[in-house]
Design an enzyme around this catalytic site. Structure first.
Site, PDB file in Angstrom:
ATOM      1  CB  ILE A   1      -0.952  -0.010   1.223  1.00 25.25           C
ATOM      2  CG1 ILE A   1      -1.896  -1.220   1.130  1.00 25.25           C
ATOM      3  CG2 ILE A   1      -1.749   1.295   1.302  1.00 25.25           C
ATOM      4  CD1 ILE A   1      -2.730  -1.490   2.375  1.00 25.25           C
TER       5      ILE A   1
ATOM      6  CD  GLN B   1       3.476  -9.154  12.271  1.00 25.42           C
ATOM      7  OE1 GLN B   1       3.590  -9.800  11.212  1.00 25.42           O
ATOM      8  NE2 GLN B   1       2.406  -9.239  13.016  1.00 25.42           N
TER       9      GLN B   1
ATOM     10  CE1 TYR C   1      -1.801  -5.917  11.532  1.00 28.68           C
ATOM     11  CE2 TYR C   1      -4.011  -6.804  11.218  1.00 28.68           C
ATOM     12  CZ  TYR C   1      -2.991  -5.970  10.817  1.00 28.68           C
ATOM     13  OH  TYR C   1      -3.160  -5.172   9.706  1.00 28.68           O
TER      14      TYR C   1
ATOM     15  CB  VAL D   1      -7.423 -14.636  -1.242  1.00 35.34           C
ATOM     16  CG1 VAL D   1      -8.406 -13.493  -1.164  1.00 35.34           C
ATOM     17  CG2 VAL D   1      -8.036 -15.799  -1.999  1.00 35.34           C
TER      18      VAL D   1
ATOM     19  NE  ARG E   1     -11.760 -12.634   5.143  1.00 33.34           N
ATOM     20  CZ  ARG E   1     -12.492 -13.549   5.785  1.00 33.34           C
ATOM     21  NH1 ARG E   1     -13.817 -13.499   5.730  1.00 33.34           N
ATOM     22  NH2 ARG E   1     -11.919 -14.503   6.483  1.00 33.34           N
TER      23      ARG E   1
ATOM     24  CD  GLU F   1     -10.607 -18.368   5.861  1.00 34.74           C
ATOM     25  OE1 GLU F   1     -10.010 -17.321   5.581  1.00 34.74           O
ATOM     26  OE2 GLU F   1     -10.642 -19.349   5.105  1.00 34.74           O
TER      27      GLU F   1
HETATM   28  N1  LIG Z   1      -3.194  -5.250   2.821  1.00 33.36           N
HETATM   29  C1  LIG Z   1      -4.335  -5.212   3.476  1.00 33.36           C
HETATM   30  O1  LIG Z   1      -5.324  -5.837   3.068  1.00 33.36           O
HETATM   31  C2  LIG Z   1      -4.458  -4.388   4.744  1.00 33.36           C
HETATM   32  C3  LIG Z   1      -5.704  -4.378   5.383  1.00 33.36           C
HETATM   33  C4  LIG Z   1      -5.844  -3.611   6.531  1.00 33.36           C
HETATM   34  C5  LIG Z   1      -4.770  -2.888   7.016  1.00 33.36           C
HETATM   35  N2  LIG Z   1      -3.566  -2.945   6.391  1.00 33.36           N
HETATM   36  C6  LIG Z   1      -2.464  -2.140   6.943  1.00 33.36           C
HETATM   37  O2  LIG Z   1      -1.897  -1.375   5.885  1.00 33.36           O
HETATM   38  C7  LIG Z   1      -0.522  -1.141   6.156  1.00 33.36           C
HETATM   39  C8  LIG Z   1       0.314  -1.551   4.952  1.00 33.36           C
HETATM   40  O3  LIG Z   1       0.133  -2.948   4.725  1.00 33.36           O
HETATM   41  P1  LIG Z   1       0.600  -3.670   3.390  1.00 33.36           P
HETATM   42  O4  LIG Z   1      -0.469  -4.614   3.021  1.00 33.36           O
HETATM   43  O5  LIG Z   1       1.085  -2.672   2.435  1.00 33.36           O
HETATM   44  O6  LIG Z   1       1.789  -4.556   3.959  1.00 33.36           O
HETATM   45  P2  LIG Z   1       3.352  -4.586   3.570  1.00 33.36           P
HETATM   46  O7  LIG Z   1       3.971  -5.650   4.406  1.00 33.36           O
HETATM   47  O8  LIG Z   1       3.497  -4.650   2.103  1.00 33.36           O
HETATM   48  O9  LIG Z   1       3.857  -3.166   4.065  1.00 33.36           O
HETATM   49  C9  LIG Z   1       4.364  -2.947   5.375  1.00 33.36           C
HETATM   50  C10 LIG Z   1       5.733  -2.320   5.226  1.00 33.36           C
HETATM   51  O10 LIG Z   1       6.262  -2.015   6.533  1.00 33.36           O
HETATM   52  C11 LIG Z   1       7.648  -2.334   6.522  1.00 33.36           C
HETATM   53  N3  LIG Z   1       8.055  -2.565   7.905  1.00 33.36           N
HETATM   54  C12 LIG Z   1       7.709  -3.604   8.709  1.00 33.36           C
HETATM   55  N4  LIG Z   1       8.311  -3.487   9.909  1.00 33.36           N
HETATM   56  C13 LIG Z   1       9.035  -2.341   9.875  1.00 33.36           C
HETATM   57  C14 LIG Z   1       9.886  -1.687  10.810  1.00 33.36           C
HETATM   58  N5  LIG Z   1      10.109  -2.196  12.040  1.00 33.36           N
HETATM   59  N6  LIG Z   1      10.510  -0.536  10.439  1.00 33.36           N
HETATM   60  C15 LIG Z   1      10.308  -0.020   9.197  1.00 33.36           C
HETATM   61  N7  LIG Z   1       9.517  -0.604   8.263  1.00 33.36           N
HETATM   62  C16 LIG Z   1       8.884  -1.748   8.601  1.00 33.36           C
HETATM   63  C17 LIG Z   1       7.769  -3.568   5.642  1.00 33.36           C
HETATM   64  O11 LIG Z   1       9.070  -3.762   5.131  1.00 33.36           O
HETATM   65  C18 LIG Z   1       6.754  -3.258   4.542  1.00 33.36           C
HETATM   66  O12 LIG Z   1       7.351  -2.571   3.453  1.00 33.36           O
HETATM   67  C19 LIG Z   1      -0.208  -1.931   7.419  1.00 33.36           C
HETATM   68  O13 LIG Z   1      -0.273  -1.062   8.525  1.00 33.36           O
HETATM   69  C20 LIG Z   1      -1.321  -2.955   7.504  1.00 33.36           C
HETATM   70  O14 LIG Z   1      -1.552  -3.363   8.822  1.00 33.36           O
HETATM   71  C21 LIG Z   1      -3.388  -3.684   5.264  1.00 33.36           C
END
Ligand SMILES: NC(=O)c1ccc[n+]([C@@H]2O[C@H](COP(=O)([O-])OP(=O)(O)OC[C@H]3O[C@@H](n4cnc5c(N)ncnc54)[C@H](O)[C@@H]3O)[C@@H](O)[C@H]2O)c1
Length: 304
Positions: A14, A76, A141, A180, A204, A264
């Site tokens: 994202i 995370q 989480y 998915v 979902r 789930e």
């Molecule tokens: N993808 C989804 O469907 C979804 C849904 C709800 C919420 N989110 C939230 O959106 C945000 C982005 O998620 P995403 O799907 O892009 O996941 P992603 O894993 O692609 O992105 C998370 C990023 O954070 C970085 N990261 C992790 N730990 C770190 C640390 N200690 N220091 C610096 N960087 C760190 C990772 O390297 C990664 O690039 C997250 O907060 C996630 O909880 C995602």
């Protein structure tokens, strides 16, 4: 006016789309990412990148760059991992958030957008959960996302928390939980069966990453947007329906492999009336189109 924005997790799924959108509209995007899950390849444009663990590194020097706002995507993100190691989840998702928020407040940053999770906070939903639905996080989480929202609400920076539903789109890793659509696209491109756990009727709220990005930009620009905001579509799609769309998107046959249910959530769907009521946002991407886009990308990637 051109603004300087720090995107934590900007090399991830994202976050990297947020970076692209900021640069496209003329803002200056900087990225903080430890590259634990993020990838350099996601940064299509040359932007300043700070490879740091946000939970451990002192961040005051980094904030000397003078950011106007922060979009906090770094996290995370794996529920199973949070169950196996809640302390690790807390370290990244709470200590990391506090570290970024604290440095931002000291540096006089004026706006903070926290990326939270509707799926993890509401748990099982009847109909669609709106922002007044009592939170029922079922794992560390989700509990840490909820705690993060409270930390942001109490911080001396104007902040908003966006509760995303299940995001899909280009660059989502197929090993990501909830990925998915990417998993199906990759398996279809490779000629492998689509694996469906249980009866496939688990539902979902799939929202395209571009719709999520436009909500993030809105929250970034509108300092009056405080508190929590759902970002999804308000519509639930079953995994069986998603598989059918994917098969249609590829225009091919596929074998469906049925595997035992994984215990789930049956239905996760969020109501986005509050965000729509701003009159400045609505989900614009149809799932069928987004799936076709993933199919095209997966076929290209498989061919190379
Ligand atoms: N993808 C989804 O469907 C979804 C849904 C709800 C919420 N989110 C939230 O959106 C945000 C982005 O998620 P995403 O799907 O892009 O996941 P992603 O894993 O692609 O992105 C998370 C990023 O954070 C970085 N990261 C992790 N730990 C770190 C640390 N200690 N220091 C610096 N960087 C760190 C990772 O390297 C990664 O690039 C997250 O907060 C996630 O909880 C995602």
């Amino acid at each position: 006016m051109k603004r300087k924005i720090l995107v934590t997790g900007g090399a991830g799924f994202i976050g990297s789309h947020v970076v692209d959108a900021l640069v496209a509209r003329g803002d200056e995007a900087h990225v903080l990412d430890d590259l634990s899950k993020g990838q350099l390849a996601n940064l299509a444009l040359p932007v300043p990148l700070y490879v740091l663990d946000m939970a451990g590194a002192p961040l005051a020097r980094l904030f000397e760059a003078g950011f106007d706002a922060v979009v906090h995507c770094a996290a995370q993100t794996n529920v199973m991992r949070s169950l196996a190691d809640p302390a690790l989840d807390r370290r990244i998702n709470i200590d990391g958030l506090r570290n970024v928020l604290g440095a931002a407040a000291l540096a006089g940053v004026r706006r903070f957008v926290f990326i939270s999770s509707g799926g993890a906070i509401y748990g099982e939903t009847r109909g669609a959960a709106d922002e007044r639905t009592p939170p029922r996080p079922e794992n560390p989480y989700g509990r840490h996302k909820l705690e993060g929202e409270r930390i942001v609400a109490e911080a001396p920076i104007a902040g908003a928390s966006l509760r995303l539903s299940n995001v899909y789109g280009p660059r989502q890793r197929s090993d990501a939980e909830g990925g998915v659509a990417s998993i199906f696209a990759e398996r279809m491109a490779a000629g492998l069966p689509l694996r469906i756990f249980g009866d496939g009727e688990q539902q979902r709220d799939f929202v395209h990453v571009a719709d999520v990005v436009s909500a993030i930009l809105l929250a970034l620009d509108d300092g009056g947007m405080r508190g929590v905001w759902n970002v999804g579509t308000g519509a639930a799609t079953s995994v069986n329906e998603l598989a059918a769309l994917m098969i249609e998107g590829f225009g091919e046959h596929a074998i469906i492999e049925r595997l035992p249910a994984r215990g789930e959530i049956r239905r996760s769907c969020i109501d986005v009336t509050k965000l729509r009521a701003t009159g400045r946002w609505a989900p614009e991407h149809r799932l069928a189109d987004g799936v076709r886009e993933l199919a095209r990308i997966a076929v290209r990637a498989y061919a190379t």
